[in-house]
Design an enzyme around this catalytic site. Structure first.
Site, mmCIF file in Angstrom:
data_model
loop_
_atom_site.group_PDB
_atom_site.id
_atom_site.type_symbol
_atom_site.label_atom_id
_atom_site.label_comp_id
_atom_site.label_asym_id
_atom_site.label_seq_id
_atom_site.Cartn_x
_atom_site.Cartn_y
_atom_site.Cartn_z
ATOM 1 N N THR A 56 -3.987 -0.332 -1.293
ATOM 2 C CA THR A 56 -4.835 -0.260 -2.486
ATOM 3 C C THR A 56 -6.078 -1.134 -2.350
ATOM 4 O O THR A 56 -6.027 -2.249 -1.823
ATOM 5 C CB THR A 56 -4.036 -0.705 -3.724
ATOM 6 O OG1 THR A 56 -2.841 0.070 -3.800
ATOM 7 C CG2 THR A 56 -4.837 -0.519 -4.987
ATOM 8 N N PRO A 83 -10.064 -2.176 -4.512
ATOM 9 C CA PRO A 83 -10.662 -2.224 -5.855
ATOM 10 C C PRO A 83 -11.154 -0.862 -6.340
ATOM 11 O O PRO A 83 -11.091 -0.567 -7.536
ATOM 12 C CB PRO A 83 -11.824 -3.212 -5.684
ATOM 13 C CG PRO A 83 -11.369 -4.116 -4.587
ATOM 14 C CD PRO A 83 -10.606 -3.236 -3.636
ATOM 15 N N GLY A 118 -7.022 3.546 -5.632
ATOM 16 C CA GLY A 118 -5.640 3.256 -5.973
ATOM 17 C C GLY A 118 -4.736 4.388 -5.563
ATOM 18 O O GLY A 118 -4.238 4.451 -4.446
ATOM 19 N N SER A 119 -4.547 5.348 -6.478
ATOM 20 C CA SER A 119 -3.641 6.463 -6.208
ATOM 21 C C SER A 119 -4.143 7.374 -5.107
ATOM 22 O O SER A 119 -3.358 7.982 -4.382
ATOM 23 C CB SER A 119 -3.427 7.269 -7.491
ATOM 24 O OG SER A 119 -2.767 6.492 -8.472
ATOM 25 N N GLU A 167 3.729 2.647 -4.746
ATOM 26 C CA GLU A 167 4.127 3.735 -3.845
ATOM 27 C C GLU A 167 3.838 5.104 -4.459
ATOM 28 O O GLU A 167 4.488 6.096 -4.124
ATOM 29 C CB GLU A 167 5.610 3.638 -3.463
ATOM 30 C CG GLU A 167 5.966 2.392 -2.672
ATOM 31 C CD GLU A 167 5.182 2.287 -1.373
ATOM 32 O OE1 GLU A 167 5.401 3.106 -0.475
ATOM 33 O OE2 GLU A 167 4.343 1.380 -1.261
ATOM 34 N N GLY A 168 2.833 5.174 -5.320
ATOM 35 C CA GLY A 168 2.442 6.428 -5.953
ATOM 36 C C GLY A 168 2.887 6.485 -7.396
ATOM 37 O O GLY A 168 4.068 6.402 -7.691
ATOM 38 N N THR A 169 1.932 6.624 -8.318
ATOM 39 C CA THR A 169 2.255 6.652 -9.744
ATOM 40 C C THR A 169 3.017 7.920 -10.119
ATOM 41 O O THR A 169 3.110 8.867 -9.339
ATOM 42 C CB THR A 169 0.975 6.596 -10.593
ATOM 43 O OG1 THR A 169 0.205 7.780 -10.321
ATOM 44 C CG2 THR A 169 0.138 5.359 -10.254
#
Length: 399
Positions: free
Chosen positions: A133, A135, A138-139, A376-378
Site C-alpha cells: 500500500t 499514499p 490502496g486497493s 489483503e483486499g477490502t
C-alpha cells in the site's frame, strides 16, 4: 464429504488452542494497552512455530510446498489446511499477537509463493513484512508508483509505503515496485529489502483502532540500492502473463487472513455463549422459530461462522491439491472478514455493559476484527474479484 477437521491435525490444533488460552490470552490486554511495545513472550513461541511444519517455514510452509511441488499426492489435506487451522486457534487467543510473531510475517508468504529455489534457501528463517500500500494506492495494487530502476547488477528503489504490518520489527520487507510504469501491471515485481539498508527509513508507527500488539509502519525508500538477486522470481517482464505472477501471493495470504477472522469471531462467539448459557439449548433440540430472540441471534451467528470456516478450509484444500483457488480465496476472505465484523460487534451489543467494559475482551475483539475485512483486499475488492472469476471478465473489462 467430511465437514470436521482432519484427525491427523488434532494434536497440532490442541497445542495451538492451549497456547492461545495459556500464553496469548493472559497478555492480550497488556499489549493492547502498550501499543508499539514488543511482546517478548513471543520469542519462545516463534521458535516452536518454526518447527510446526516440515522445512521450518512456519505459518508459510503451505505456500513453500506449493512452490516446490513436493506435495504427497495421496495426502489431500496438507500443509495449507493445517496452517490455516493453526491460525484459527492462535487468533482465538489474540490476532495482534499472531501478526507480530517473529518469522511469521505476510512477506514470508510472498517469498514462499514467488521465490526461486535459491531464494527460498537464502531467505529461510528471515522475518519478512509486506509493503504494498502507498499514499495514493490502496486497493488497486496495480497502481503502484514505487519504482525500481536497474543500475548494473542492482536496483534502485524510490517511493513510500504505508500500513506495513511488522514494518519496524521485521528483519526485511518485501517491497512491491514497478520496473517500468509504461508497461503497467506486468512490470510490478517484489524485492526483499533487508532492515537497515541505506535509503530505507521507517518514518512513523501508526496508532490504530485494533491489533495494537502488532506494529504498523510507514516506510520511505530514497535511492535505496537492492541487489538484483533480491528480486523475487523472474526478473523478465512478461506482458502476456501480466500481474498474475505477483498476485499469486494473495492466493496464499487471503485464506490465512480469512482464518484469522474465523479465529477472532470464534473467540467472541464462545464467550457470548458462555455468558448466556442458561438461555441456550446445548443440544439444539428447540426448533429455531420457537427459541428466544437472543438464542435465535446466537444460532444464526453460529451458522454464519461455520459457513466462513468451511469456505476457508475449502480454499486451503484446493491449494493443497494444486487447484487454482483465486476465486475461492477471495470468497473465503470476503465471507470471513464480513461475518467476523458482524459477530464481534453483535456480541458486544448482546452483552450490553459487560461487552463494552474492558474487564472483558469482547470490545477488544470487536476492534481487532475491523482490519480483517480490510487488509489483503477490502470487502469490495474481493467481491469484484469474485465477479470477474464468475463472469470470465478481465480487470479491464470489469472495474
Amino acid at each position: 464429504m467430511n465437514l470436521q477437521n482432519p484427525k491427523k491435525f488434532q494434536m497440532l490444533l490442541d497445542q495451538a488452542h492451549e497456547t492461545a488460552l495459556n500464553v496469548l490470552r493472559p497478555i492480550s490486554r497488556k499489549y493492547d494497552k502498550a501499543e508499539h511495545a514488543y511482546p517478548k513472550e513471543l520469542d519462545m513461541l516463534a521458535s516452536l512455530l518454526d518447527g510446526m511444519n516440515d522445512g521450518g517455514d512456519g505459518l508459510n510452509a503451505g505456500a513453500a510446498i506449493n512452490k516446490r511441488g513436493d506435495i504427497d499426492s495421496n495426502n489431500k489435506n496438507g500443509t495449507n489446511m493445517s496452517t490455516a487451522l493453526g491460525v484459527i486457534e492462535m487468533c482465538y487467543g489474540d490476532t495482534g499477537l499472531l501478526l507480530t510473531m517473529p518469522r511469521q510475517g505476510l512477506g514470508n508468504s510472498a517469498i514462499a509463493a514467488v521465490a526461486n529455489d535459491e531464494q527460498l534457501e537464502r531467505f529461510k528463517g528471515t522475518w519478512a513484512a509486506m509493503a504494498i500500500t502507498e499514499p495514493g494506492c490502496g486497493s488497486d495494487s496495480a497502481a503502484i508508483r514505487t519504482t525500481a530502476t536497474k543500475d548494473g547488477d542492482d536496483y534502485i528503489l524510490n517511493g513510500e509505503k504505508i500500513f506495513v504490518t511488522s514494518g519496524d520489527r521485521a528483519d526485511s520487507v518485501v517491497v512491491w515496485a514497478t520496473l517500468d510504469k509504461k508497461l503497467g501491471r506486468a512490470a510490478i515485481k517484489s524485492f526483499v529489502v533487508p532492515k537497515g539498508t541505506p535509503g530505507m527509513k521507517v518514518e512513523r508507527l501508526e496508532h490504530k483502532l485494533g491489533i495494537k500488539a502488532s506494529d504498523t509502519a510507514a516506510i520511505s525508500f530514497i535511492d535505496c540500492r537492492v541487489p538484483g538477486a533480491n528480486l523475487l522470481g523472474n526478473a523478465e517482464i512478461d506482458v502476456a502473463k501480466g500481474f498474475a505472477g505477483v498476485m499469486e501471493t494473495f492466493d496464499n495470504t487471503r485464506p490465512l487472513v480469512a482464518a484469522m477472522a474465523v479465529g477472532c469471531a470464534k473467540a467472541s462467539l464462545e464467550r457470548i455463549k458462555d455468558i448466556f448459557k442458561d438461555e441456550l439449548d446445548p443440544d439444539y433440540a428447540t426448533p429455531y422459530l420457537q427459541t428466544s430472540n437472543l438464542a435465535a441471534q446466537i444460532y444464526r451467528m453460529e451458522a454464519e461462522w461455520e459457513a466462513a470456516r468451511l469456505l476457508t478450509i475449502k480454499a486451503t484444500w484446493m491449494a493443497d491439491n494444486k487447484k487454482p483457488n483465486s476465486r475461492e480465496a477471495s470468497i473465503a476472505k470476503a465471507k470471513a472478514g464480513r461475518i467476523c465484523n458482524e459477530i464481534t460487534l453483535k456480541c458486544v451489543e448482546l452483552a450490553a455493559s459487560v461487552g463494552y467494559n474492558e474487564d472483558e475482551l469482547l470490545e477488544k475483539w470487536a476492534r481487532d476484527s475491523k482490519i480483517l475485512d480490510i487488509f489483503e483486499g477490502t470487502q469490495q475488492i474481493q467481491q469484484l474479484i469474485i465477479a470477474r472469476r464468475e463472469l470470465g471478465k478481465s480487470s479491464s473489462e470489469l472495474k
